[in-house]
Motif scaffolding. Structure first.
Motif, mmCIF file in Angstrom:
data_model
loop_
_atom_site.group_PDB
_atom_site.id
_atom_site.type_symbol
_atom_site.label_atom_id
_atom_site.label_comp_id
_atom_site.label_asym_id
_atom_site.label_seq_id
_atom_site.Cartn_x
_atom_site.Cartn_y
_atom_site.Cartn_z
ATOM 1 N N ARG A 186 -3.320 1.488 7.267
ATOM 2 C CA ARG A 186 -4.138 1.282 6.076
ATOM 3 C C ARG A 186 -5.558 0.864 6.409
ATOM 4 O O ARG A 186 -6.480 1.096 5.633
ATOM 5 N N ARG A 187 -5.746 0.256 7.579
ATOM 6 C CA ARG A 187 -7.091 -0.176 7.978
ATOM 7 C C ARG A 187 -7.819 0.891 8.776
ATOM 8 O O ARG A 187 -8.928 0.653 9.251
ATOM 9 N N LEU B 237 -6.348 8.640 0.628
ATOM 10 C CA LEU B 237 -6.421 7.180 0.606
ATOM 11 C C LEU B 237 -6.247 6.710 -0.828
ATOM 12 O O LEU B 237 -6.897 7.216 -1.742
ATOM 13 N N GLU C 14 -7.864 0.720 1.871
ATOM 14 C CA GLU C 14 -8.004 1.948 2.653
ATOM 15 C C GLU C 14 -9.370 2.590 2.422
ATOM 16 O O GLU C 14 -10.039 3.026 3.362
ATOM 17 N N GLY D 33 -5.268 2.943 -1.851
ATOM 18 C CA GLY D 33 -5.632 1.559 -2.135
ATOM 19 C C GLY D 33 -7.102 1.278 -1.882
ATOM 20 O O GLY D 33 -7.776 1.970 -1.123
#
Length: 333
Positions: free
Chosen positions: A38-39, A78, A83, A80
């Motif tokens: 996510r990062r 992506l 993200e 969120g």
């Protein structure tokens, strides 16, 4: 990959393998994805191994007269805020620009479901058709009389100071590359291997015509002829190579949430990844028997890590060059 690196070095090599045995490599996605999570972080060593892997697979294609290496990209959605912020923060960074970009063509979105509010991005990637590679390499080994269809009985190894005898063969060194079956190896089963079972589907969908890999809740990898690799799952408790109805349903449910068209499941298989407690491979020689070695623990990164680390291990075996400290067996002594 280790035997290839040894062969390139001019070493005499014999591979002992049971070709009928199911392995994680045979059902793996073959995807080399440099940016994950996510990062949107880089996978371990990716900047170092990227050019090496590219050169290695191109060389192998020429040697084997086969096509299995495909530079590609991952079309990822992506969702969120975290993200999306990670992408905005990294897309212009010099150390990420080679991997991250905005897609020029977003027509794939028409083929996908539940895309509202998503940000599409492109990730530069590589796809290795592992089945084609393994088949072509096995033929190469057979042609060079370097492949024996057998399984080594550990108790049958006669270990001496100057070599190891097994049946009618004498070896300078024996290197075990057994995947999760290292758990049964009396020389190395003390090491913290934590295998993870994975299952994947092959589907046929005549309405999907994209050529890039898609990451939308799961991975969809185009294989040609309207077929796609779909996966994957993780299971740590039940470690067998049998596909299960539960994981099949899980993958189908995730796929139905990702695409807007009907599909047919044409294959469902399972394999066990040789993952390690600290997520780093296990490479080196036995602390007592210096002519017995280990090349294992690539986990989900075998197609990317194996070429580079095999070359490094061969340099250690033949020239006493150092191995990356993060993968050395000594960290568990």
């Amino acid at each position: 990959m280790l035997s290839y690196a040894l062969w390139k070095k001019g070493c005499s090599v014999l591979v002992v393998d049971q070709p009928s045995v199911a392995t994680a490599s045979k059902i793996a996605s073959g995807l080399i994805n440099p940016i994950t999570g996510r990062r949107l972080v880089k996978t371990w060593l990716i900047d170092t191994i990227w050019p090496f892997v590219d050169e290695c697979y191109r060389e192998l294609e020429k040697l084997l007269e086969s096509s299995f290496y495909h530079p590609t990209s991952v079309f990822r959605l992506l969702k969120g805020t975290g993200e999306k912020n990670a992408f905005e923060n990294k897309k212009e960074r010099v150390d990420f620009m080679h991997y991250l970009s905005m897609p020029k063509d977003v027509s794939i979105l028409k083929k996908l479901a539940n895309t509202s509010g998503s940000l599409p991005i492109n990730i530069t990637a590589m796809f290795i058709d592992t089945l084609t590679l393994l088949d072509a390499y096995a033929k190469f080994l057979q042609k060079n009389e370097s492949l024996v269809a057998d399984q080594i009985d550990y108790a049958a190894l006669l270990i001496g100071k100057d070599g190891i005898q097994w049946k009618n063969y004498t070896f300078k060194k024996v290197i075990f590359c057994e995947g999760y079956k290292m758990l049964n190896n009396p020389f190395f089963n003390h090491l913290p291997l934590t295998p993870a079972k994975g299952e994947r589907l092959i589907i046929r969908c005549k309405d999907l015509d994209f050529k890039d890999i898609v990451k939308h809740g799961l991975f969809l990898i185009p294989l040609g002829k309207e077929c796609f690799w779909v996966g994957t799952t993780f299971e740590w408790d039940i470690l067998d190579e049998n596909p299960t109805p539960e994981k099949r349903k899980e993958l189908i449910d995730r796929l139905e949430a990702a695409i807007s068209f009907p599909f047919e499941v044409v294959d469902h298989k399972a394999g066990i990844r040789p993952t390690v407690e600290d997520r780093r491979p296990l490479i080196g020689l036995h602390p007592k028997y210096k002519n017995i070695g280990l090349f294992n623990g690539m986990g989900t990164k075998g197609v990317s890590l194996a070429p580079y680390l095999a070359n490094q291990f061969v340099a250690f075996l033949e020239d006493a060059s150092p191995i990356n400290e993060a993968v050395r067996l000594e960290r568990y002594l």
